[in-house]
Design an enzyme around this catalytic site. Structure first.
Site, PDB file in Angstrom:
ATOM      1  N   LYS A  54      23.399  38.297  39.613  1.00  0.00           N
ATOM      2  CA  LYS A  54      24.637  38.322  40.384  1.00  0.00           C
ATOM      3  C   LYS A  54      24.379  37.999  41.855  1.00  0.00           C
ATOM      4  CE  LYS A  54      26.316  39.276  36.555  1.00  0.00           C
ATOM      5  NZ  LYS A  54      25.038  39.044  35.863  1.00  0.00           N
ATOM      6  N   HIS A 445      51.772  43.398  46.222  1.00  0.00           N
ATOM      7  CA  HIS A 445      52.001  41.966  46.399  1.00  0.00           C
ATOM      8  C   HIS A 445      51.574  41.543  47.802  1.00  0.00           C
ATOM      9  CE1 HIS A 445      53.950  38.050  46.145  1.00  0.00           C
ATOM     10  NE2 HIS A 445      54.488  38.287  47.329  1.00  0.00           N
TER      11      HIS A 445
END
Length: 466
Positions: A54, A445
């Site tokens: 990773k 959002h």
């Protein structure tokens, strides 16, 4: 360590399953010793697997973006160069910090770290050869020795030209050409790393699809994306043999009854892994692995020999670090009189390419094979505001729910940070949620998780933003 010592629990192996089990057992008041033959703690995952891969994935992604991918953001970059030595040094630093962290956790929790190779002498007795040579006795012994790369007959590892994932994490220079045998997570992740750094990468796969254990539709979509990134694929193909000639590897392939030969600088064999129990003395205590080298256990991870338990890659199930961790915790909690539990329906799986592919639960193909009536909702990332702001439009979320009960059966995500997004789905499945539960949950959002909400809405045919 004294020449002989007694404990409540001896854990063999200090990978994610073993060290987590040891720490949790110590938290529960058990006297615990953990035996590890490698100098550093953390097992394959921390030392030569999950973590270093990773680190290289993130570094190579940054390199590629700086070199090719920032014009859309109005960022002009020139003179970008690869410093592979520094990239590898950073990877090693990340690994060293985390393995040292495990050692600190052992000290904090009072786990005795025993350095050496363990062998089962008898139920409850473990001999150790190495820096801390001696004999350990315990009421319980937990086998957590993990796995090793599976070899491919005819294409044998030599550690230099024909390599496993371990060597592919530490190439001294970027191969001009790289063959990856196996289109699973390990092969695709490391293939992606070296492709970004400049290698011409070809992937061959015995099956007729990549990531064969993942959702077929999303796997096909990932293949198209990786092809755009420069990887080439040859499916339904067998790597029959390989030989080193000078500084190249000549590989013979077989596909549709025909053979062909190509040369590569390096060959990465990534066809899977096999349980690692070599030298453990299983037969000496009456344990016989199955045909795949796995140890049989019951629902509490107990073997057929009283007092001996096993978890992780040496038993059935996906070879995943987090699966081993959960099994380790469940096993020792049961030993301490608690209700240990692993819900295998809610164990996520991730392929860390870019975009990432993550899943939890059943695939559409599995539901079809089980003749389950389902409803499916999908939502593409190109319709997600945050994804568009990030210039990450590839991929989609796919949710599979039972047609009658609306209970979540599977969630599959191909897209940016899918490895993070899948956690919400795993939690939902752990608690037996319905698609409606996800759809009714308020999501901030603009965020990527809104795509999960929209896919849940789509199960009932009422997605808002597409």
């Amino acid at each position: 360590m004294a020449n002989a010592s007694r404990h409540d629990l001896v854990v063999i192996g200090a990978g994610p399953g073993g060290y987590v089990a040891a720490i949790r057992a110590a938290q529960l008041g058990l006297n615990v010793a953990c035996v590890e033959k490698e100098a550093a703690l953390g097992g394959t995952c921390l030392r030569i697997g999950c973590i270093p891969s990773k680190a290289l994935l993130d570094s190579s992604e940054l390199f590629e973006k700086a070199k090719d991918g920032l014009d859309a953001h109005g960022v002009k970059v020139s003179g970008v160069e690869l410093d592979l030595v520094s990239m590898m040094r950073r990877k090693d630093k990340v690994v060293k910090g985390l393995t040292a962290g495990v050692a600190s956790l052992f000290k904090k929790n009072g786990v005795t770290h025993v350095r050496g190779a363990a062998r089962l002498v008898a139920p409850g007795t473990v001999s150790v050869v190495g820096a801390d040579e001696g004999t350990l006795s315990a009421k319980h012994v937990l086998i957590a020795t993990g796995s090793e790369p599976a070899p491919l007959p005819g294409v044998e590892f030599d550690g230099r030209f024909i390599v496993s994932s371990e060597e592919a994490l530490a190439f001294a220079e970027v191969p001009r050409t790289l063959l990856v045998v196996g289109a699973g997570a390990i092969g695709l992740e490391l293939g992606s790393v070296w492709a970004r750094l400049g290698s011409k990468v070809k992937v061959v796969e015995f099956m007729d699809r990549i990531v064969p254990l993942m959702d077929k539709e999303l796997g096909a979509a990932l293949k198209k994306i990786l092809e755009k990134q420069g990887l080439s694929f040859q499916l339904s193909t067998i790597a029959k043999s390989a030989s080193v000639a000078g500084s190249e590897v000549r590989v013979t392939f077989e596909a549709a009854g025909k053979t062909s030969t190509e040369s590569f600088d390096k060959v990465l064999v990534a066809i899977g892994r096999r349980p690692y129990t070599m030298g453990l003395g299983l037969e000496d205590v009456g344990l016989t692995p199955d045909a795949k080298g796995r140890i049989d256990v019951d629902e509490h991870f107990a073997t057929s020999v009283a007092g001996i338990y096993a978890i992780g890659d040496v038993i059935r199930g996906p070879m995943l670090a987090h699966k081993a961790e959960e099994e380790g915790v469940a096993c020792v909690e049961t030993l301490a009189g608690l209700a240990g539990h692993v819900n295998y329906e809610a164990v996520p799986n991730v392929v860390y390419t870019w975009p990432e592919l993550a899943s939890v639960g059943r695939t559409e193909e599995e539901c079809s094979e089980q003749k389950r009536e389902v409803r499916i909702g999908k939502f593409p990332f190109f319709a997600n505001g945050r994804a568009r702001a990030m210039e990450e439009r590839d991929g989609l979320v796919k949710i599979i729910a039972d047609a009658k009960s609306d209970r979540l059966l599977g969630v599959h995500i191909l897209g940016p940070r899918a490895s993070d997004l899948i956690a919400e789905a795993a939690l939902a499945m752990e608690f037996g949620s319905s698609a409606e539960d996800l759809a009714r949950t308020c999501h901030a959002h603009p965020t990527l998780p809104e795509a999960v909400k929209e896919a849940a809405l789509a199960v009932a045919g009422r997605s808002i933003h597409i």
